[in-house]
Design a protein around this motif. Structure first.
Motif, PDB file in Angstrom:
ATOM      1  N   LYS A 158       3.984   1.553  -0.836  1.00 59.52           N
ATOM      2  CA  LYS A 158       4.779   1.697  -2.054  1.00 59.52           C
ATOM      3  C   LYS A 158       3.918   2.171  -3.225  1.00 59.52           C
ATOM      4  O   LYS A 158       4.327   3.040  -3.999  1.00 59.52           O
ATOM      5  CB  LYS A 158       5.470   0.375  -2.387  1.00 59.52           C
ATOM      6  CG  LYS A 158       6.514   0.544  -3.492  1.00 59.52           C
ATOM      7  CD  LYS A 158       7.614  -0.466  -3.413  1.00 59.52           C
ATOM      8  CE  LYS A 158       8.607  -0.225  -4.525  1.00 59.52           C
ATOM      9  NZ  LYS A 158       9.643  -1.253  -4.606  1.00 59.52           N
ATOM     10  N   THR A 159       2.696   1.625  -3.329  1.00 61.34           N
ATOM     11  CA  THR A 159       1.810   2.026  -4.417  1.00 61.34           C
ATOM     12  C   THR A 159       1.484   3.523  -4.331  1.00 61.34           C
ATOM     13  O   THR A 159       1.491   4.239  -5.336  1.00 61.34           O
ATOM     14  CB  THR A 159       0.510   1.196  -4.366  1.00 61.34           C
ATOM     15  OG1 THR A 159       0.855  -0.174  -4.308  1.00 61.34           O
ATOM     16  CG2 THR A 159      -0.354   1.441  -5.589  1.00 61.34           C
ATOM     17  N   ILE A 160       1.208   3.986  -3.101  1.00 64.70           N
ATOM     18  CA  ILE A 160       0.890   5.410  -2.921  1.00 64.70           C
ATOM     19  C   ILE A 160       2.101   6.277  -3.274  1.00 64.70           C
ATOM     20  O   ILE A 160       1.975   7.290  -3.973  1.00 64.70           O
ATOM     21  CB  ILE A 160       0.416   5.664  -1.471  1.00 64.70           C
ATOM     22  CG1 ILE A 160      -0.968   5.022  -1.270  1.00 64.70           C
ATOM     23  CG2 ILE A 160       0.335   7.161  -1.179  1.00 64.70           C
ATOM     24  CD1 ILE A 160      -1.435   4.953   0.158  1.00 64.70           C
TER      25      ILE A 160
ATOM     26  N   LEU B 242       2.553  -6.198  -5.067  1.00 63.72           N
ATOM     27  CA  LEU B 242       3.151  -5.086  -5.822  1.00 63.72           C
ATOM     28  C   LEU B 242       2.986  -5.284  -7.326  1.00 63.72           C
ATOM     29  O   LEU B 242       2.700  -4.333  -8.060  1.00 63.72           O
ATOM     30  CB  LEU B 242       4.628  -4.943  -5.470  1.00 63.72           C
ATOM     31  CG  LEU B 242       4.917  -4.301  -4.110  1.00 63.72           C
ATOM     32  CD1 LEU B 242       6.406  -4.361  -3.805  1.00 63.72           C
ATOM     33  CD2 LEU B 242       4.421  -2.859  -4.089  1.00 63.72           C
TER      34      LEU B 242
ATOM     35  N   GLY C 229       9.738  -4.532  -0.017  1.00 64.90           N
ATOM     36  CA  GLY C 229       9.278  -3.163  -0.249  1.00 64.90           C
ATOM     37  C   GLY C 229      10.413  -2.279  -0.736  1.00 64.90           C
ATOM     38  O   GLY C 229      10.224  -1.385  -1.565  1.00 64.90           O
TER      39      GLY C 229
ATOM     40  N   LEU D 213       0.834  -1.197   0.000  1.00 65.24           N
ATOM     41  CA  LEU D 213       0.000   0.000   0.000  1.00 65.24           C
ATOM     42  C   LEU D 213       0.872   1.252   0.000  1.00 65.24           C
ATOM     43  O   LEU D 213       0.677   2.172  -0.816  1.00 65.24           O
ATOM     44  CB  LEU D 213      -0.903  -0.018   1.236  1.00 65.24           C
ATOM     45  CG  LEU D 213      -2.074   0.961   1.260  1.00 65.24           C
ATOM     46  CD1 LEU D 213      -3.070   0.609   0.169  1.00 65.24           C
ATOM     47  CD2 LEU D 213      -2.753   0.922   2.621  1.00 65.24           C
TER      48      LEU D 213
ATOM     49  N   ALA E  37      -0.465  -4.442  -8.166  1.00 69.06           N
ATOM     50  CA  ALA E  37      -0.672  -3.006  -7.992  1.00 69.06           C
ATOM     51  C   ALA E  37      -0.115  -2.232  -9.180  1.00 69.06           C
ATOM     52  O   ALA E  37      -0.674  -1.207  -9.589  1.00 69.06           O
ATOM     53  CB  ALA E  37      -0.023  -2.534  -6.689  1.00 69.06           C
TER      54      ALA E  37
ATOM     55  N   GLY F 257      -3.375  -0.776 -10.013  1.00 67.40           N
ATOM     56  CA  GLY F 257      -3.469   0.264  -8.986  1.00 67.40           C
ATOM     57  C   GLY F 257      -3.771  -0.306  -7.616  1.00 67.40           C
ATOM     58  O   GLY F 257      -3.537  -1.491  -7.360  1.00 67.40           O
ATOM     59  N   LEU F 258      -4.361   0.520  -6.737  1.00 71.26           N
ATOM     60  CA  LEU F 258      -4.528   0.156  -5.324  1.00 71.26           C
ATOM     61  C   LEU F 258      -5.261  -1.159  -5.098  1.00 71.26           C
ATOM     62  O   LEU F 258      -4.920  -1.913  -4.189  1.00 71.26           O
ATOM     63  CB  LEU F 258      -5.264   1.279  -4.586  1.00 71.26           C
ATOM     64  CG  LEU F 258      -4.380   2.425  -4.075  1.00 71.26           C
ATOM     65  CD1 LEU F 258      -5.220   3.441  -3.344  1.00 71.26           C
ATOM     66  CD2 LEU F 258      -3.279   1.888  -3.174  1.00 71.26           C
TER      67      LEU F 258
ATOM     68  N   VAL G 177      -3.312  -4.389  -4.675  1.00 66.06           N
ATOM     69  CA  VAL G 177      -2.631  -4.692  -3.411  1.00 66.06           C
ATOM     70  C   VAL G 177      -3.313  -5.860  -2.712  1.00 66.06           C
ATOM     71  O   VAL G 177      -2.671  -6.745  -2.153  1.00 66.06           O
ATOM     72  CB  VAL G 177      -2.616  -3.434  -2.512  1.00 66.06           C
ATOM     73  CG1 VAL G 177      -2.138  -3.779  -1.118  1.00 66.06           C
ATOM     74  CG2 VAL G 177      -1.729  -2.363  -3.123  1.00 66.06           C
TER      75      VAL G 177
END
Lengths: 338, 151, 120
Positions: free
Chosen positions: B140-142, C77, C46, B138, C80, C84-85, C88
């Motif tokens: 990282k996506t943001i 990831l 991450g 989350l 995503a 997109g979100l 996730v």
């Protein structure tokens, strides 16, 4: 103010004992020769651990009765306990026996707390014959208090091994020549802030010390009055701490001290600190110590059974481990010193 | 005796954890298990249609299968007693946690016992793995959306 | 080619050493230790650090439980990036279904085949 100190003027006697144990105890315990019955199967060839647990206790009671040629219907009370949730093995044993039953829980100190209660009932002339004792079964207790049996977790040097064993004793009115209960001390719950459930000996040692000093003070005795002072299942680490506490509180020596948990597996390192479980103290007191009393190798002994009053719930909620110890004095002398 | 004084005495008398010895054993056992995993991966790459990257999935499944056998025959707990974290950190330790719980609770039946307890030890690993993956992904996506970092 | 066997042994061993230190020095229970390692694997991914470790050590990085956290994050990831979100959540088990499905299947088979012994 009695402060837990009890004297039994009628001196109820122990008449016979029955001790049963599992296959590992048969192989590894130094007391194996003295057990009345050992099983080839951990579950006594029954489908579940809990049934095996029940069978251990049932057979121990029947053996104790058969030695005195007593039948079940002659017994007034059955006092016992174990460590499984709600003590179902003990209750199921009581159902099978059909003797009026009081379930006792003092964790691994149940062997002595049941004998104290039995002595009180006999002393008050409320019963002619009673059965006291306690039991534990490794598999049933391990899965409840710790992990599934096949789960791999590294056990440290302070860890103790729950025994598969049961001990039962037939208690009745005083009889000359039998080991007799002259006095006892009911312990207080002691919590010294120990939190490690894999080091229960260290948690229990202060409770044993508290009860020992209460007993000596309350009955005006010294440690030299006893041929042995045997604790229940402190294990090698707890026993070491217990002896250090005894020295610190002014007891001159500890050479007549024994610990059932430390001796049970004969210092085999695969059992780490030794044995524990409510069957441990019962099995040793009612086999080795009882036989030495009968042979008059011991004239007066003090049995101090210790119990850690924790559960997985209290441990996970972050509570420390409260402990208890109960002491009972058994003698071959005809009259009480008191 | 007060609690602090007793804690001091207890610490003095209780045997110390042999950390160095445990660490060496964990290194050897853990390394060996990973080495075995590497050989299994080689097997899947050589005889099946797997690449070095995709071979880890069948390797993990095979390791858990081996772990089941070792657990069932009562050997995994012995490996763990010797190797400590060396046996519980590899995926075989995860398998051992699941299989041992399943075997233990068989006596309560397959639905309430095995089904209800299978993940009683390993469940927390899944929970924290999934939740931390969620948070990390989350964030990282943001961050990527705002152009702070790139994929 | 030989070197991957050496690196897998050493890296795998070292991750287990970290686990052992968490248990013996930090006094964590096995469950807390494993959870910490899973979270660590997830955070490393991450930062994009776990995949290079897999390239370097092979099974030495994919067999320890840290790889589970890495794989979950990696799947999330990857989705995503595409969707997109929402990706996730949906992508999480894309990469790492085999560990959990194998554990469930072999757990049940294990229960069918074995009973616990519990002796030394």
């Amino acid at each position: 103010m009695k402060n837990g100190v009890l004297t039994f003027s009628s001196m109820p006697s122990l008449y016979s004992t029955g001790v049963t144990a599992g296959p590992l105890e048969k192989k590894k315990s130094v007391f194996a020769e003295q057990f009345d019955k050992v099983y080839e199967d951990e579950r006594c060839d029954l489908p579940t651990n809990e049934h095996g647990h029940k069978q251990l206790m049932y057979d121990a009671v029947m053996i104790a009765l058969s030695k005195e040629k007593k039948t079940i219907d002659k017994i007034d009370f059955f006092l016992t306990g174990d460590l499984v949730n709600q003590m179902t093995p003990s209750s199921f044993t009581a159902h099978e026996l059909g003797i009026p039953y009081i379930g006792m829980f003092a964790a691994c100190a149940t062997s002595v707390s049941s004998m104290i209660t039995a002595a009180l009932l006999a002393d008050a002339e409320q019963a002619r014959w009673l059965i006291a004792g306690s039991s534990s079964q490794h598999n049933a207790i391990e899965r409840q208090f710790r992990y599934p049996l096949e789960y791999g977790s590294q056990k440290g040097a302070t860890c103790q091994w729950t025994v598969t064993a049961a001990g039962a004793v037939l208690i009745g009115q005083h009889k000359e020549g039998n080991p007799s209960i002259c006095c006892a001390t009911v312990g207080k719950v002691v919590d010294m802030g120990m939190t490690d459930p894999l080091n229960m000996g260290a948690a229990m040692a202060p409770a044993a010390m508290e009860t020992l000093s209460c007993h000596l003070k309350g009955h005006k005795k010294t440690i030299d009055d006893y041929d042995t002072i045997i604790t229940g299942d402190l294990g090698s680490n707890g026993f070491k701490i217990f002896k250090a506490l005894a020295n610190e509180s002014g007891l001159s020596h500890t050479k007549n001290f024994r610990d059932a948990g430390e001796e049970f597996y004969g210092n085999d390192p695969s059992f780490n600190a030794g044995a524990s479980g409510s069957g441990c103290s019962a099995a040793v007191f009612l086999s080795d110590v009882y036989k030495k009393l009968q042979k008059r190798e011991y004239k007066r002994v003090l049995l101090i059974a210790t119990g850690a009053l924790l559960s997985p719930l209290t441990y996970q909620q972050g509570d420390s481990i409260p402990c208890i110890a109960h002491a009972i004095e058994v003698t071959m002398d005809g009259v009480s010193v008191n | 005796m007060e609690q602090e004084k007793y804690a001091h005495l207890e610490k003095e008398l209780s045997p110390k954890t042999p950390i160095l010895k445990n660490v060496i054993k964990a290194f050897l056992v853990g390394g060996l298990i990973c080495l075995i995993g590497q050989f299994i991966a080689l097997f899947y790459i050589t005889y099946f249609d797997f690449t070095e990257r995709t071979a880890s999935n069948p390797t993990v499944a095979t390791m858990i299968f081996i772990s089941m056998l070792l657990t069932g025959f009562g050997l995994y707990k012995k490996i763990s007693q010797f190797g400590g974290a060396g046996a519980s950190v590899p995926i075989t330790g995860f398998g051992n946690a699941v299989v041992s719980s399943a075997i233990e609770h068989k006596s309560e039946g397959y639905v309430l016992g095995v089904g209800g307890n299978m993940f009683k030890l390993a469940g927390s690993v899944i929970l924290f793995g999934v939740f931390s993956a969620f948070i990390v992904a989350l964030i990282k996506t943001i961050l990527v959306k705002f152009g702070v970092v790139s994929w | 080619m030989i070197s991957i066997y050496i690196t897998s042994f050493i890296v795998g061993g070292l991750i287990c050493v970290i686990g052992q230190l968490l248990m013996d020095v930090a006094k964590l229970t096995p469950a807390h230790t494993l959870c910490s390692l899973v979270v660590a694997g997830s955070i490393l991914d991450g930062f994009g650090l776990y995949e290079p470790l897999i390239d370097f050590a092979g099974a030495g990085a994919t067999i320890p439980i840290t790889s589970f956290g890495n794989a979950l994050t990696h799947g999330a990831l990857a989705e995503a990036e595409k969707h997109g979100l929402i990706g996730v959540v949906t992508g999480m088990f894309e990469v790492t279904s085999s560990g959990i499905s194998a554990a469930i299947i072999f757990g049940l088979i294990g229960a069918l085949l074995f009973t616990s012994k519990g002796n030394v």
